[in-house]
Design a protein around this motif. Sequence first.
Motif, short mmCIF file in Angstrom:
data_model
loop_
_atom_site.label_atom_id
_atom_site.label_comp_id
_atom_site.label_asym_id
_atom_site.label_seq_id
_atom_site.Cartn_x
_atom_site.Cartn_y
_atom_site.Cartn_z
N ALA A 32 30.24 -30.43 -5.93
CA ALA A 32 30.69 -31.63 -6.66
C ALA A 32 30.16 -31.62 -8.09
CB ALA A 32 30.20 -32.89 -5.95
N PHE A 33 30.85 -32.38 -8.93
CA PHE A 33 30.29 -32.74 -10.22
C PHE A 33 29.30 -33.88 -10.00
CE2 PHE A 33 34.01 -30.60 -11.94
CZ PHE A 33 33.49 -30.00 -13.08
N ILE A 34 28.17 -33.78 -10.66
CA ILE A 34 27.14 -34.82 -10.57
C ILE A 34 26.87 -35.31 -11.98
CG2 ILE A 34 24.84 -35.38 -9.73
CD1 ILE A 34 25.06 -32.59 -8.19
N CYS A 35 27.07 -36.58 -12.20
CA CYS A 35 26.94 -37.13 -13.55
C CYS A 35 26.04 -38.36 -13.53
CB CYS A 35 28.32 -37.49 -14.11
SG CYS A 35 28.27 -38.31 -15.72
N ILE A 87 38.33 -28.09 -14.59
CA ILE A 87 38.68 -28.35 -15.99
C ILE A 87 39.10 -29.80 -16.18
CG2 ILE A 87 40.31 -27.81 -17.85
CD1 ILE A 87 40.43 -24.94 -16.66
N GLU A 88 40.02 -30.26 -15.35
CA GLU A 88 40.53 -31.63 -15.50
C GLU A 88 39.43 -32.66 -15.25
OE1 GLU A 88 44.03 -32.26 -13.20
OE2 GLU A 88 45.11 -30.55 -14.06
N THR A 89 38.60 -32.42 -14.25
CA THR A 89 37.53 -33.38 -13.94
C THR A 89 36.52 -33.44 -15.07
OG1 THR A 89 37.78 -32.98 -11.56
CG2 THR A 89 35.75 -34.02 -12.29
N LEU A 90 36.15 -32.28 -15.62
CA LEU A 90 35.19 -32.27 -16.72
C LEU A 90 35.77 -32.97 -17.94
CD1 LEU A 90 32.44 -31.42 -17.77
CD2 LEU A 90 33.44 -29.23 -18.46
N GLU A 91 37.04 -32.73 -18.23
CA GLU A 91 37.66 -33.40 -19.38
C GLU A 91 37.69 -34.91 -19.18
OE1 GLU A 91 40.70 -31.06 -21.90
OE2 GLU A 91 41.28 -30.64 -19.82
N GLY A 126 27.23 -28.67 -8.75
CA GLY A 126 26.45 -27.97 -7.74
C GLY A 126 26.63 -28.57 -6.37
N GLU A 127 25.77 -28.15 -5.44
CA GLU A 127 25.87 -28.58 -4.05
C GLU A 127 25.17 -29.91 -3.83
OE1 GLU A 127 25.52 -26.04 -0.11
OE2 GLU A 127 23.54 -26.73 -0.73
N ILE A 131 29.34 -38.99 -8.35
CA ILE A 131 29.51 -37.71 -7.65
C ILE A 131 31.00 -37.54 -7.37
CG2 ILE A 131 28.94 -36.35 -5.61
CD1 ILE A 131 26.36 -38.02 -5.38
N ILE A 132 31.57 -36.43 -7.84
CA ILE A 132 33.00 -36.18 -7.68
C ILE A 132 33.16 -34.90 -6.87
CG2 ILE A 132 35.19 -35.82 -8.86
CD1 ILE A 132 33.95 -37.22 -11.30
N LYS A 133 33.55 -35.07 -5.64
CA LYS A 133 33.62 -33.95 -4.70
C LYS A 133 34.79 -33.03 -5.00
CE LYS A 133 33.84 -33.11 0.31
NZ LYS A 133 33.90 -33.76 1.65
N ASN A 134 34.53 -31.72 -4.98
CA ASN A 134 35.59 -30.73 -5.10
C ASN A 134 36.27 -30.61 -3.74
OD1 ASN A 134 37.20 -28.45 -5.43
ND2 ASN A 134 35.69 -27.36 -6.65
N PRO A 135 37.56 -30.97 -3.65
CA PRO A 135 38.23 -30.99 -2.33
C PRO A 135 38.31 -29.62 -1.67
CG PRO A 135 39.81 -31.28 -4.11
CD PRO A 135 38.46 -31.39 -4.73
N ASP A 136 38.37 -28.55 -2.46
CA ASP A 136 38.44 -27.21 -1.88
C ASP A 136 37.96 -26.20 -2.92
OD1 ASP A 136 38.92 -24.89 -0.55
OD2 ASP A 136 40.98 -25.33 0.00
#
Length: 385
Positions: A15-18, A90-94, A122-123, A74-79
Amino acid sequence: MKQENQDISVEAFEAFICFIDIINSVSYSRIMDNKQYMSRILMFEMTIKKYFKFFFNDDEGIIKINRGDEFLIIIKNPDPFYQNSIRFKIETLEKLIFFINITKYILEKFDKIEIASGIHYGEVLSCDDGTDSIFTNVDNYTCKNTKRYYGNHINYAKRVETSSRDGAYLKIMMSYSCADIIKYIPLVYDTLFIEMKGYSNKELIYELVSGYVYHYMKEADDFINELYNDRIFEYIDSIDNKLLKYSLLGLKINPEQNPFFDHSFIDIFKKIIWDNPYTDDPIKLYFRGNDCFYSEEYVLAFDYYFKVHKILPYYTNIYQDMIRALHNILKENKYDKTIDISSILYIKLLSEDCIKNFSDLFAKEKSQFESFRKNAEEFIKKNIR
């Protein structure tokens, strides 16, 4: 992947953690009375809440936790193993970058609240022990949740956010984990080596300086209306945050993202990017290239794109723009044998580079690049004796 151990369910996911935090919020409580202090905290919460929904409320796998003067997102990466995972990143970071810049500008401009943020990928470990925990989420109501979120990467993301106090620019920090993502986005950043408590003496951090991001939102017109309500466009000329200014103008004049775009902003946009003959601002050069391309001045467009490539060699997507400009030069001069063969050879080499080394990013353009390469090879064979 779930594991059962002593009736505790643990899930690990990428996931992205911000983290977003008010800078020096402790000092507010010392110099303000309780009412003044709480009004600032609530303004921070309200602004985050208002703009967060435009970027992320329709997404799945979003965890939003508000802890007083701090937000954890926290934005989970679906796959993470899916071939389009890089697109998600890319889209999530933007979206994160644009969202943070909007809230940062509004809070500083109108409420004198300075915020800092850190982004890491990260995890994350999710633990469900069946015991209710209480937190306040982004929608400002208290709810019960049996899940808790842990892991070294959450701690690391917090350290990244804390390091923003050492920043000299936007105080928006990204960890080393974003290195493979930011090369696909036109961003200008400063590289720092920061001491982090509990980690090595010097950790690599990127601080955003300038850039341009897309917006990826379904309700761009509602978003723009909210920006008008906050009088953002009244101050567009005086916005020092170049990343925000360029991204706002891009939203206003891009009909693909905003079907109700305002033609009057095109004049403002052109005035900003063509303000003087010389500039070393790579984002301004990037927009000059775009302007020349749509005006069918392909030689000038390529020249500006090439200058961007020299300043931002890590920005990979500029390859695509250079190839398209060169391809149009080729089409315009297909019966002119005086065309510079080196330009045609450059089309071939750039196309091969994109096909070979960046196939994940340029999957949709692969057939187009194959065509570019084939046409370039045919032109070279016909015109070199």
